[in-house]
Write an enzyme that holds these catalytic residues in place. Sequence first.
Site, PDB file in Angstrom:
ATOM      1  N   LYS A   1     -29.687 -38.309   6.400  1.00 10.53           N
ATOM      2  CA  LYS A   1     -30.688 -39.238   6.940  1.00 10.53           C
ATOM      3  C   LYS A   1     -30.486 -39.371   8.446  1.00 10.53           C
ATOM      4  O   LYS A   1     -29.391 -39.728   8.909  1.00 10.53           O
ATOM      5  CB  LYS A   1     -30.513 -40.591   6.239  1.00 10.53           C
ATOM      6  CG  LYS A   1     -31.720 -41.482   6.283  1.00 10.53           C
ATOM      7  CD  LYS A   1     -31.482 -42.693   5.393  1.00 10.53           C
ATOM      8  CE  LYS A   1     -32.620 -43.657   5.419  1.00 10.53           C
ATOM      9  NZ  LYS A   1     -32.282 -44.909   4.730  1.00 10.53           N
TER      10      LYS A   1
HETATM   11  C1  E4P Z   1     -35.026 -46.845   4.225  1.00 12.09           C
HETATM   12  O1  E4P Z   1     -34.549 -45.862   3.708  1.00 12.09           O
HETATM   13  C2  E4P Z   1     -34.311 -48.100   4.461  1.00 12.09           C
HETATM   14  O2  E4P Z   1     -33.071 -48.038   3.782  1.00 12.09           O
HETATM   15  C3  E4P Z   1     -34.976 -49.308   3.909  1.00 12.09           C
HETATM   16  O3  E4P Z   1     -36.078 -49.010   3.098  1.00 12.09           O
HETATM   17  C4  E4P Z   1     -35.129 -50.443   4.837  1.00 12.09           C
HETATM   18  O4  E4P Z   1     -35.710 -51.520   4.156  1.00 12.09           O
HETATM   19  P1  E4P Z   1     -35.698 -53.017   4.720  1.00 12.09           P
HETATM   20  O5  E4P Z   1     -36.760 -53.150   5.735  1.00 12.09           O
HETATM   21  O6  E4P Z   1     -35.986 -53.849   3.487  1.00 12.09           O
HETATM   22  O7  E4P Z   1     -34.325 -53.258   5.268  1.00 12.09           O
END
Ligand code: E4P
Length: 219
Positions: A87
């Site tokens: 990622k």
């Molecule tokens: C994406 O992969 C992130 O881990 C995540 O979806 C962020 O979500 P949030 O806005 O609820 O922290």
Amino acid sequence: MKFFIDTANLEHIREAQDLGILDGVTTNPSLMAKEGIFGKDQVLRHYKAICDIVDGDVSAEVIATDLAGMIREGEELAELDEKIVVKIPMIKDGIKALKYFSDRGIKTNCTLVFSAGQALLAAKAGATYVSPFVGRLDDISFDGIELIEQIRLIYDNYEFDTQILAASVRHSMHIIKCAEAGSDVMTGPLSAILALLKHPLTDSGLATFLADHAKGTQK
Ligand code: E4P
């Protein structure tokens, strides 16, 4: 639409996996910190533990923000398990890192995407997944689902292989709207996935069926 769970909580991951509908996991440094997972060794062990639970892709985020650092960390993460997807944040060196990994057949997830232009760049660089953050856009009064629709249109226009991974999904309506918009994947918390089960007419209907069945067995 694939269902990923957005957590580093092993119990939640096991529960979703046991449901039989889980296609993968996404994590981020904040989710790891929430579970008290800190330091390189602990983090790598935790990713391995997640990979041992699930069958599908597991997104593991790099911390470095320079190309050399992202490549070093990403290669180490990818070596952990074949389920690992590296990622990478949507920054200039991130685009270069996406291209580097894509050229070497290593799966990537481009994270922190908030615009169609960013999604276009990620696809051009060969990202496996692009992660537009639906909930965080909604938080600042922008329409997160509209961004999913926009990216869908652009990717379809040019037949990009990059999969749209709707991230920052917060509740069951987000999941439905992402499915309507043609997202390839959604990632959200266990609570949002389980909320899809709920309907008051299902509960009352089942209670009636069971009560009527019981009348027969009492005769
Ligand atoms: C994406 O992969 C992130 O881990 C995540 O979806 C962020 O979500 P949030 O806005 O609820 O922290």
